[in-house]
Scaffold this motif. Structure first.
Motif, PDB file in Angstrom:
ATOM      1  N   VAL A 130       4.196   2.380 -11.293  1.00  0.00           N
ATOM      2  CA  VAL A 130       2.790   2.135 -10.974  1.00  0.00           C
ATOM      3  C   VAL A 130       2.686   1.640  -9.538  1.00  0.00           C
ATOM      4  N   ASN A 131       1.761   2.211  -8.798  1.00  0.00           N
ATOM      5  CA  ASN A 131       1.405   1.696  -7.477  1.00  0.00           C
ATOM      6  C   ASN A 131      -0.025   1.175  -7.556  1.00  0.00           C
ATOM      7  N   ILE A 132      -0.203  -0.149  -7.493  1.00  0.00           N
ATOM      8  CA  ILE A 132      -1.537  -0.726  -7.634  1.00  0.00           C
ATOM      9  C   ILE A 132      -2.287  -0.778  -6.308  1.00  0.00           C
ATOM     10  N   ASP A 133      -1.620  -0.503  -5.198  1.00  0.00           N
ATOM     11  CA  ASP A 133      -2.280  -0.575  -3.893  1.00  0.00           C
ATOM     12  C   ASP A 133      -3.466   0.387  -3.863  1.00  0.00           C
ATOM     13  N   SER A 134      -4.643  -0.133  -3.584  1.00  0.00           N
ATOM     14  CA  SER A 134      -5.847   0.696  -3.612  1.00  0.00           C
ATOM     15  C   SER A 134      -6.017   1.525  -2.354  1.00  0.00           C
ATOM     16  N   LYS A 135      -5.196   1.272  -1.321  1.00  0.00           N
ATOM     17  CA  LYS A 135      -5.403   1.933  -0.040  1.00  0.00           C
ATOM     18  C   LYS A 135      -4.234   2.785   0.421  1.00  0.00           C
ATOM     19  N   ASN A 136      -3.032   2.406   0.033  1.00  0.00           N
ATOM     20  CA  ASN A 136      -1.845   3.028   0.603  1.00  0.00           C
ATOM     21  C   ASN A 136      -0.939   3.687  -0.432  1.00  0.00           C
ATOM     22  N   SER A 137      -0.404   4.822  -0.053  1.00  0.00           N
ATOM     23  CA  SER A 137       0.632   5.438  -0.860  1.00  0.00           C
ATOM     24  C   SER A 137       1.966   4.762  -0.555  1.00  0.00           C
ATOM     25  N   VAL A 138       2.942   4.963  -1.425  1.00  0.00           N
ATOM     26  CA  VAL A 138       4.260   4.362  -1.266  1.00  0.00           C
ATOM     27  C   VAL A 138       5.322   5.434  -1.441  1.00  0.00           C
ATOM     28  N   GLU A 139       6.213   5.519  -0.477  1.00  0.00           N
ATOM     29  CA  GLU A 139       7.363   6.419  -0.600  1.00  0.00           C
ATOM     30  C   GLU A 139       8.447   5.706  -1.404  1.00  0.00           C
ATOM     31  N   ALA A 140       8.706   6.223  -2.595  1.00  0.00           N
ATOM     32  CA  ALA A 140       9.687   5.598  -3.483  1.00  0.00           C
ATOM     33  C   ALA A 140      10.975   6.415  -3.489  1.00  0.00           C
ATOM     34  N   SER A 141      12.081   5.699  -3.496  1.00  0.00           N
ATOM     35  CA  SER A 141      13.392   6.327  -3.595  1.00  0.00           C
ATOM     36  C   SER A 141      14.135   5.718  -4.777  1.00  0.00           C
ATOM     37  N   ILE A 142      14.481   6.555  -5.752  1.00  0.00           N
ATOM     38  CA  ILE A 142      15.180   6.093  -6.948  1.00  0.00           C
ATOM     39  C   ILE A 142      16.651   6.457  -6.834  1.00  0.00           C
ATOM     40  N   ASP A 143      17.500   5.451  -6.811  1.00  0.00           N
ATOM     41  CA  ASP A 143      18.948   5.658  -6.751  1.00  0.00           C
ATOM     42  C   ASP A 143      19.419   6.100  -8.140  1.00  0.00           C
ATOM     43  N   LEU A 144      19.955   7.297  -8.231  1.00  0.00           N
ATOM     44  CA  LEU A 144      20.323   7.874  -9.524  1.00  0.00           C
ATOM     45  C   LEU A 144      21.777   7.624  -9.917  1.00  0.00           C
ATOM     46  N   LYS A 145      22.540   6.937  -9.085  1.00  0.00           N
ATOM     47  CA  LYS A 145      23.978   6.817  -9.350  1.00  0.00           C
ATOM     48  C   LYS A 145      24.272   6.213 -10.709  1.00  0.00           C
ATOM     49  N   ASP A 146      23.467   5.246 -11.132  1.00  0.00           N
ATOM     50  CA  ASP A 146      23.729   4.563 -12.399  1.00  0.00           C
ATOM     51  C   ASP A 146      22.844   5.054 -13.535  1.00  0.00           C
ATOM     52  N   PHE A 147      22.194   6.191 -13.344  1.00  0.00           N
ATOM     53  CA  PHE A 147      21.432   6.829 -14.411  1.00  0.00           C
ATOM     54  C   PHE A 147      22.241   7.996 -14.971  1.00  0.00           C
ATOM     55  N   LYS A 148      22.241   8.143 -16.287  1.00  0.00           N
ATOM     56  CA  LYS A 148      22.932   9.276 -16.895  1.00  0.00           C
ATOM     57  C   LYS A 148      22.277  10.589 -16.492  1.00  0.00           C
ATOM     58  N   SER A 149      20.962  10.573 -16.425  1.00  0.00           N
ATOM     59  CA  SER A 149      20.212  11.786 -16.104  1.00  0.00           C
ATOM     60  C   SER A 149      19.983  11.883 -14.604  1.00  0.00           C
ATOM     61  N   LYS A 150      20.005  13.100 -14.084  1.00  0.00           N
ATOM     62  CA  LYS A 150      19.836  13.321 -12.652  1.00  0.00           C
ATOM     63  C   LYS A 150      18.632  14.191 -12.316  1.00  0.00           C
TER      64      LYS A 150
END
Length: 514
Positions: A440-460
């Motif tokens: 969830v991004n609650i910021d009413s004005k700005n978008s957010v560039e998100a980066s999810i590190d997948l190394k410790d996730f089983k799924s890629k």
């Protein structure tokens, strides 16, 4: 003056999305944190005899022209089944402590009428009672959660209700149940022993209520069901930590399985503001209130840990959600309000918080199901619509009974004047080989560039759905019932061991592995 705030226009949104490129968030699995199962009951709901929640909402009567099953709207049954609601709390709320269950059984023509003293002062004919509710819960595949009357009732009244609903051996109450057409017991597990005893339940002190609870809880059980009931004590109002202290200190563990907590999200309790025409300041204040749930759970849990380090007693947040002024022209006692993207934000961040604290929080109930407060469904005559909150909970249902994947989230700030909040929240889980990540991004004005590190996730590899809109005040209306619905989210790409995506302002994104 109505707010046509510059922040809330489509043109401003298009402009600020480009500015949002400056904001970044990194997300990774937290291998050091403890993982647990996210109890499906966190995704529970609440249906009180309040306004048009039951009558003219869920229940229209068998003679209605609206298609129904035993008086319950078929479209609502389908919608709640699709939502996979795990439990449903009834009949209150404040209403519970003026409700006498025997008024709602037997032939409907013989049931007495009552005045709903708490909510609007309207007259009810008791045509929706114990059998009707438990039949509905069975139809939905949901666990019923019954709230008992301690405020104006008696020990015998609640004890008889348990015997009527759950009695196996022959007794006057099981005989009465059979006479009324239900041969087998319903085996109801979840029972609230009073509601808001610090307020509408009797304005009691916690010390007085704790002793009363011990008495009622003792007589709810017998040799047949003492190990089957899940008894929930009326808990604290928001940050009344002394109340929780007394419940845990003064009630023996063998008499209690859960302690409740009630906390609503609002911009100002004294002047709650409009559900649709709200300002940036009001939106920010509501988000601050919603995010405070994390602090409340931590502090109440710390008290519970002192007396129950093994976490056998659950924290039950059986009333939560947004609360605003009623829609103009409606009965102020009916608590009917619209449901905007602000409510989608409340739902997303609150459920993320519950998921993260699922070691102690093992049930929660959104207030309320239909036509009341932060409802998932609104009705108007034959028309029905699903709110943004419904769509958030529908995407999040993949977390039910899944294994929590604790997250580290480095979030940018969402700022308003001199205050800041964390813009990004999230939770993740794995079930049957499928990983779900809700952001969830609650910021009413700005978008957010998100980066999810997948190394410790089983799924890629992931696909995603998004709930968003042009304006934060946007909502589904009976003229435009599908203005806000989940859509495929394409702004996502994989780079080596990372998943890159841009979260638009005030948006919910749920990723699913494939």
């Amino acid at each position: 003056m109505k707010y046509a705030n510059k922040y809330f226009t489509a043109a401003a949104l298009a402009f600020t999305v480009s500015l949002g490129a400056q904001l970044k968030s990194t997300i990774s699995a937290n291998k050091e944190a403890k993982s647990q199962i996210i109890n499906k009951n966190i995704y529970g709901h609440f249906a009180e005899h309040l306004g048009r929640g039951i009558y003219d909402g869920i229940f229209v009567g068998e003679n209605s022209t609206i298609p129904n099953t035993k008086g319950v709207r078929n479209d609502i049954i389908k919608a709640l089944k699709d939502l996979s609601i795990p439990n449903l709390r009834w009949p209150g709320g404040c209403f519970a402590d003026t409700y006498h269950w025997k008024d709602g059984i037997g032939p409907k023509k013989e049931r007495p009428t009552i005045v709903n003293r708490w909510w609007g002062g309207n007259t009810e004919d008791n045509s929706f009672g114990t059998h009707d509710f438990l039949d509905l819960a069975k139809e939905l595949g949901a666990e019923p959660y019954l709230a008992g009357n301690l405020g104006s009732g008696e020990v015998k009244e609640l004890s008889d209700w348990v015997a009527y609903v759950n009695g196996v051996t022959k007794n006057p109450m099981s005989d009465l149940r059979k006479k009324n057409g239900q041969d087998k017991p319903w085996n109801v597990k979840y029972w609230g022993v009073g509601n808001e005893m610090w307020g509408c339940g009797g304005n009691m002190t916690p010390e007085f209520y704790a002793n009363l609870y011990r008495q009622y809880s003792t007589f709810m059980t017998d040799w047949n069901n003492s190990d089957k009931l899940f008894r929930i004590a009326s808990g604290a109002n928001i940050d009344d930590y002394h109340w929780t202290e007394v419940m845990m200190r003064d009630i023996p563990r063998g008499l209690i399985e859960g302690v409740a907590l009630h906390s609503y999200s609002f911009s100002n309790w004294e002047k709650k503001g409009d559900a649709v025409d709200f300002s940036e300041d009001e939106y920010f204040a509501t988000m601050k209130s919603a995010l405070r749930m994390d602090e409340l759970i931590q502090k109440h849990s710390a008290i519970m840990d002192k007396y129950d380090p093994e976490k056998k007693t659950a924290l039950i947040v059986d009333e939560w959600g947004g609360w605003y002024e009623v829609e103009k022209g409606t009965n102020p006692g009916f608590l009917y309000q619209q449901n905007t993207m602000r409510d989608a934000m409340i739902a997303g961040v609150t459920l993320n918080i519950f998921n993260q604290h699922s070691d102690r929080v093992r049930m929660a109930n959104l207030a309320q199901t239909v036509n009341v407060l932060q409802a998932v469904i609104l009705t108007k005559g034959e028309k029905m619509l699903l709110t943004p909150t419904y769509h958030v909970m529908n995407l999040y249902k993949a977390h039910q009974d899944a294994q929590l994947i604790p997250l580290n989230i480095d979030s940018p700030n969402y700022s308003n004047k001199t205050e800041t909040l964390k813009a990004v929240s999230g939770s993740a889980s794995e079930k049957n080989g499928v990983t779900t990540i809700s952001l969830v991004n609650i910021d009413s004005k700005n978008s957010v560039e998100a980066s999810i590190d997948l190394k410790d996730f089983k799924s890629k590899n992931f696909t995603a759905k998004i709930i968003s809109s042009n304006k934060i005040n946007d909502h589904n209306s009976f003229d435009k019932p599908e203005l806000i619905v989940p859509k495929d989210f394409k702004n996502i790409k994989k780079e080596k061991d990372a998943l890159k995506l841009t979260l638009p302002p005030f948006s919910v994104v749920v990723l699913t592995s494939n």
